[in-house]
Write an enzyme that holds these catalytic residues in place. Sequence first.
Site, PDB file in Angstrom:
ATOM      1  N   ASP B   7       0.895  -1.161   0.000  1.00  0.00           N
ATOM      2  CA  ASP B   7       0.000   0.000   0.000  1.00  0.00           C
ATOM      3  C   ASP B   7       0.932   1.209   0.000  1.00  0.00           C
ATOM      4  OD1 ASP B   7      -2.194   1.658   0.173  1.00  0.00           O
ATOM      5  OD2 ASP B   7      -2.305   1.536   2.355  1.00  0.00           O
ATOM      6  N   GLU B  68      -1.199  -1.218  -4.811  1.00  0.00           N
ATOM      7  CA  GLU B  68      -2.481  -0.524  -4.976  1.00  0.00           C
ATOM      8  C   GLU B  68      -2.372   0.475  -6.124  1.00  0.00           C
ATOM      9  OE1 GLU B  68      -4.980   0.496  -1.532  1.00  0.00           O
ATOM     10  OE2 GLU B  68      -5.070   2.506  -2.386  1.00  0.00           O
ATOM     11  N   ASP B 141      -2.644   1.062   6.968  1.00  0.00           N
ATOM     12  CA  ASP B 141      -1.836   0.806   5.764  1.00  0.00           C
ATOM     13  C   ASP B 141      -1.353  -0.642   5.736  1.00  0.00           C
ATOM     14  OD1 ASP B 141      -1.197   3.961   5.108  1.00  0.00           O
ATOM     15  OD2 ASP B 141      -1.234   3.486   7.231  1.00  0.00           O
TER      16      ASP B 141
END
Lengths: 210, 210
Positions: B7, B68, B141
């Site tokens: 992430d 992501e 996260d």
Amino acid sequence: MRVLGVDPGLTRCGLGVVEGMPGRPPVMVAVGVIRTPVEDEVAQRLVRIEAELEQWIAEHKPDAVAVERVFAQHNVRTVMGTAQASGVAMVVAARRGLPVALHTPSEVKAAVTGSGRAGKEQVTSMVTRILQLPERPTPADAADALALAICHVWRGGVAGKLQQAAAARAHLEARAEAQARLQKARLRAAVEAQQGKAARQGRTVSGGSR
Amino acid sequence: MRVLGVDPGLTRCGLGVVEGMPGRPPVMVAVGVIRTPVEDEVAQRLVRIEAELEQWIAEHKPDAVAVERVFAQHNVRTVMGTAQASGVAMVVAARRGLPVALHTPSEVKAAVTGSGRAGKEQVTSMVTRILQLPERPTPADAADALALAICHVWRGGVAGKLQQAAAARAHLEARAEAQARLQKARLRAAVEAQQGKAARQGRTVSGGSR
């Protein structure tokens, strides 16, 4: 002072190497553009950009790298690729301990044309004149990269040297920290394995005493 | 199949390694977060992220990396740093020949909660339950990185293998091309130097005949 200017982009990444010092007419060392196929995956395109940047730095040995500062509000369609390419350019330079400077498009325009709102054409014309080139550099990304390098040479000097020392220190620190963290994780894993073994042995003993 | 989920972010970059296969409950291998100081220069922060990612990949040997997908329209203030960090993550994985997959936040949410519009809390709860963790992973996260890895494991398989082959091939091609281009440039420089010498000798001769 020798500066590599990078106008980041996935489809065309402009590169220009300029040598000079503040207040003097700079000289062009090299100019070019890295192109990557639109049909390739982004990760592969970034790997190509990294490989070519590595070659440029190895070949031309710049003292600093100037990268165009990317803003989120411009060209929403291509801005993510541009930001990713700029991240790769920064990392390639900084991990070698080279100082990385970011200049905004208007700083660059102001440095070479005298106006922060100059057009692409005007920037290319001034770059051609300042570097006394026999012809206009193309594509515009290549001219922009040279403009970035000129801008940094003219603004650079003391700030660059300080940055360089900080960059080299941070690089060594980052590596040392990552290694220390890895060792700590390994130690923790070994201790946990030992504790797990002790716990299992404890269970066996209490099971045996029943 | 072992997947590293990333992430991306400059201040906090979530990392999660998950092992499993489609349709089976996956197992967590590792979870963590890379933090870099806000006061450092972006280039230095990216170098730290690169160094830590290298260590994670060396340590956990994932078969694929899931990152992501970042969109320009969200969080304009931090999106550039996020995009730069994602570019670095992609390059670290792809230059080792690891396949890189990009999943959108809604694909990830849909994979772990069943709804593409689930909230952060719900994603963390489901990740905790799916991986049978003793406590909720923090910060968010880290939970998001695990969710990304789970999403990729459950969607992955054949597509991943094909990507892997393409990634390895493109990597070798990029290196070979960059080297070929460098050799061509050296050859051209040598030829130009030779021509320059010949031209200078020609001038000397005609000057002498006057």
